[in-house]
Scaffold this active site. Sequence first.
Site, mmCIF file in Angstrom:
data_model
loop_
_atom_site.group_PDB
_atom_site.id
_atom_site.type_symbol
_atom_site.label_atom_id
_atom_site.label_comp_id
_atom_site.label_asym_id
_atom_site.label_seq_id
_atom_site.Cartn_x
_atom_site.Cartn_y
_atom_site.Cartn_z
ATOM 1 C CG ASP A 43 -2.211 1.019 0.983
ATOM 2 O OD1 ASP A 43 -1.787 2.479 0.842
ATOM 3 O OD2 ASP A 43 -3.198 0.643 1.360
ATOM 4 N NE ARG A 98 -11.873 3.021 5.399
ATOM 5 C CZ ARG A 98 -11.714 4.065 5.436
ATOM 6 N NH1 ARG A 98 -12.587 4.937 5.865
ATOM 7 N NH2 ARG A 98 -10.876 4.481 4.592
ATOM 8 C CG ASP A 152 -8.968 3.946 -2.298
ATOM 9 O OD1 ASP A 152 -8.636 3.535 -3.283
ATOM 10 O OD2 ASP A 152 -8.596 4.770 -1.681
ATOM 11 C CG ASN A 153 -8.818 3.287 -7.373
ATOM 12 O OD1 ASN A 153 -8.580 2.633 -8.479
ATOM 13 N ND2 ASN A 153 -8.034 2.913 -6.454
ATOM 14 C CB CYS A 183 -5.652 7.558 0.060
ATOM 15 S SG CYS A 183 -6.514 6.466 -0.994
#
Length: 223
Positions: free
Chosen positions: A15, A26, A87-88, A143
């Site tokens: 990451d 979360r 996240d995309n 981000c």
Amino acid sequence: MIGIGSNGGEIIVTDMDLIEKSNLNRQFLFRPHDVQKAKSQTAAQAIKRMNKEVKVTAHENRVGTETEKFYDDDFFENLDGVANALDNTDARIYMDRRCVYYRKPLIDSGTLGTMGNIQVIVPFVTESYSSSQDPPEKSIPICTLKNFPNAIEHTLQWARDNFEGMFKQAAENVSQYISDPTFIERVLKLPGVQPLEILESIRVCIKFIFIFLKSLIIINYLF
């Protein structure tokens, strides 16, 4: 906790992002004192604390065409499976295509507000993620705005967020601090580092106001 990556195995996590305060609500690997640390390195350390037998290697690379020299044929051929927490949509499609090409099982998971989803993709058994992919995103991931803005709309949203933080939210906090006697009490009950951030913004604003008023007094005195 079930021993994946132990007894000769290995978990590789990557990451390129840093931990933000919004990440804390979360998942269970990060803590408030981890904010602004690398996500992958922090996650690897947390996993080792949970099970010392697990071998974890942390990378800080963005997964995409630009890092295929790292995540090449040999890398994917040696994998038993892939787990996504992206996240995309673009990144999900990319990883899905790589797993389909190398015939690797994929677990894709994600959250959106209060909703969560998970999809298990098994070669020759289930459909792939790209077969019924998510609709286009209406919002820009935090981000991306903070670390990897790569489109005009990203920079516009970044500027808007900064403007609101500096000139709108801070002013509203000062107004509530002056007018509401219970404001400090309510702020101190907020989780994490929010009380410190809010009170610091109020301190800076009040300091700026005093400097501004002092400069006006000096100007009036001179003229």
